[in-house]
Design a protein around this motif. Structure first.
Motif, PDB file in Angstrom:
ATOM      1  N   LEU A 222      21.663   1.928  -5.659  1.00  0.00           N
ATOM      2  CA  LEU A 222      21.504   2.170  -4.180  1.00  0.00           C
ATOM      3  C   LEU A 222      21.704   1.114  -3.606  1.00  0.00           C
ATOM      4  CD1 LEU A 222      20.059   4.171  -2.278  1.00  0.00           C
ATOM      5  CD2 LEU A 222      17.819   3.234  -2.687  1.00  0.00           C
TER       6      LEU A 222
ATOM      7  N   GLU B 109      25.260   1.343  -2.795  1.00  0.00           N
ATOM      8  CA  GLU B 109      25.711   2.472  -1.587  1.00  0.00           C
ATOM      9  C   GLU B 109      25.380   2.258  -0.203  1.00  0.00           C
ATOM     10  OE1 GLU B 109      23.576   5.889  -2.754  1.00  0.00           O
ATOM     11  OE2 GLU B 109      23.921   5.738  -4.958  1.00  0.00           O
TER      12      GLU B 109
ATOM     13  N   CYS C 114      18.345   2.348 -10.504  1.00  0.00           N
ATOM     14  CA  CYS C 114      18.599   3.060  -9.125  1.00  0.00           C
ATOM     15  C   CYS C 114      18.431   2.116  -8.110  1.00  0.00           C
ATOM     16  CB  CYS C 114      17.172   3.822  -9.274  1.00  0.00           C
ATOM     17  SG  CYS C 114      16.873   5.019 -10.121  1.00  0.00           S
TER      18      CYS C 114
ATOM     19  N   ASN D 240      23.178   6.771  -9.204  1.00  0.00           N
ATOM     20  CA  ASN D 240      23.258   6.009  -8.153  1.00  0.00           C
ATOM     21  C   ASN D 240      24.567   5.026  -8.265  1.00  0.00           C
ATOM     22  OD1 ASN D 240      20.038   6.211  -7.809  1.00  0.00           O
ATOM     23  ND2 ASN D 240      21.199   6.243  -5.851  1.00  0.00           N
TER      24      ASN D 240
END
Lengths: 273, 273, 273
Positions: B230, B233, B226, B187
């Motif tokens: 994330l 993102e 993660c 990620n």
């Protein structure tokens, strides 16, 4: 020339050692990243010599002095001088307390400073405190305006000549001189003064500019001033109803992040005197 | 499992004691609140034992060391060990100065560390400095890429085994291992590196995750990695023309604030090796 | 009256000396600028007397104490008292460690405090620690709610009377009293607690309000509480899908920046008991 100065920062990614105040340190770090440099902070006397040695330049800001950080400034500054790194002094609050004034004057005496950047009253304090100002100069007005411009330019040139440093005085009109030439810069917005630390941010960015442009340090310092002011203008143009100084802070750093040499060249408003 | 790890933080609201650098401390506090934990900061040796005693975990970050904060780290760490609290070490800048390297190695020797989280070069410095690396391991590459992945996994597993800590190496590909298993996590976005302190933020959040999941600390550490990636993102997907690293910082923290176990479970990209 | 209190800050631009924690210091500075004041930070014992002398008021916040900053608080506080400047104490974490509790109690004993602002548990700790609470008062509940309101008002009035300071207890319902009158304020949103430092920000702003309204310090303190809460409401109304605590932080400071006396007067929700 401003274009190249800006592009050299993104190309060389200078690592800048900052001994700076804890009020605005996070913004200084993000501005250094935004303009293409890389920040590292360290103010412990036992740490600073190693850290300065791996950097390209040193930014000293006296905004929140501690006894130990003063020692760190002197140690790091001497090491930087030894290595031929540029050193910038931001004498935050010189004139407001004896400790700040005396520390700034001591740093001027003990170190070879590449750039001194402050507002007019801080710079006047240094000029008087270090005995580098005579006669009419001490009477320079407390604001650089069109009315006081000639006197202010003469003062800044003289102080630059006598101190052997590039001197950058920022305010409504900004002046950057090496004693011979003086850039008169009219970028920026008054609302930038309602954000804490735009001056500290500029000092951090200017250190990166001077480090990445060793052969054109005067132009590089002037380019950083134009870029900060222009980012203030671009940032302001993105503000919407209800936004205030906190959003404006983000918008200015964002504008630096997106600045290119071309945008800078086109938006810079200056003359050389 | 990641889902549960995330939900346990919001359910248990772990109070995390942070002895961290003054550059990114505000963001660390806001990230801890965003993920469901609660932050408290204290680095005065006379204060830290009491503070650690009322917390669930301790996050030690050496980004801006002072003589007194080193003493505070040791005192708080020993008290935390005594109470069975998880302790995380973020060895910021290990390898960049003797003080940072020596302090990180001393903390490893004096304390039982639950997690060590850093970039590959910091972790290599610790592995060498603490004498826990032999032979081929010291030759691990300076970046974790698909080409160097096998070697890197072997190195991280070995270091985790020898140090007795969960080791998290973050970069383009992230590795989290307890010596047996190794999470390989993909990620995140490269632009996260242009914000100061995303590593520090992750360390703070990871401390809360480990504290809230005492029976699954490896999974919890991986879940935090993660989640940070994330959030990077999701935050990026909300950026518009003209936004830069300052807005991106806000967007990432906002994404953590809005993260649920389900979003995390669905968006996490990892394999176990 | 709230309107005038707010307008006086923008008119007088009080310079506020802050000895505050390094976690939230940047937000405190930006909030002070947003409300119309001007911030300066200094916590070095050799610097604080000079700095306090050029300011209008002193804000003491014990969120991250150091041995030297405690000395600075006492020195600056005594100088401020001597000069007749208002002094505010924010006893962050009183009750959480002996150092914090003892320092807060010592500051209460050594200094004439104009305002003490904290949450109910911090204020209870001070009331007990300084021996100013007797009987039923010590039993006041840990949350100010409609159910516990009468007891809480009595407690706050008594503590204000006995300590000789204006006491501001903030939470779901806020109470501000000088011992005679008690403002009961219902502005704000629970989500403000998920941002680090809204309490510290309020303390900074309140110091500016008290400084700019020397003849109406109780009303000024209450106006600052209403303004912070109202800014929380206005800021929240500008949040969109995907925003979280980091954007909310910006929105609140922006709302303070745009606040006028009229908006405050209209939006303030309070009664006087």
């Amino acid at each position: 020339m401003l274009k190249t100065c800006c592009e050299n920062v993104r190309k060389n990614v200078p690592l800048v050692h900052n001994i700076t105040n804890y009020v605005t340190v996070n913004d200084v770090a993000n501005v250094l990243l935004a303009c293409g440099g890389s920040p590292i902070m360290s103010d412990e006397p036992e740490d600073v010599v190693d850290i300065t040695a791996i950097c390209s330049a040193l930014n000293i800001n006296i905004g929140t002095l501690h006894k130990t950080s003063i020692e760190a400034m002197l140690k790091a500054g001497k090491k930087s001088n030894e290595l031929g790194h540029p050193v910038l002094l931001d004498p935050v609050g010189a004139g407001a307390s004896a400790l700040r004034t005396n520390t700034a004057v001591e740093l001027m005496k003990e170190l070879k400073l590449t750039v001194i950047r402050g507002n007019i009253s801080e710079i006047k304090t240094l000029a008087l405190g270090s005995g580098t100002t005579k006669g009419v100069d001490a009477d320079v007005a407390d604001k650089v305006t069109d009315e006081t411009l000639d006197d202010s330019i003469r003062f800044v040139k003289n102080f630059a000549k006598e101190s052997g440093s590039i001197v950058a005085v920022t305010g409504a009109i900004d002046l950057v001189s090496d004693g011979e030439k003086c850039y008169v810069i009219r970028n920026g917005r008054p609302e930038m003064g309602q954000i804490t630390g735009t001056g500290c941010q500029l000092s951090g960015m200017m250190t990166a500019f001077v480090a990445a442009n060793p052969d054109n340090q005067l132009e590089a310092a002037a380019a950083a001033v134009c870029m900060m002011g222009l980012a203030g203008e671009i940032g302001w143009s993105r503000m919407v109803e209800g936004d205030g100084n906190s959003t404006y802070r983000n918008r200015i750093i964002d504008a630096i992040y997106n600045m290119t040499g071309e945008i800078l060249e086109k938006g810079a408003k200056y003359e050389v005197r």
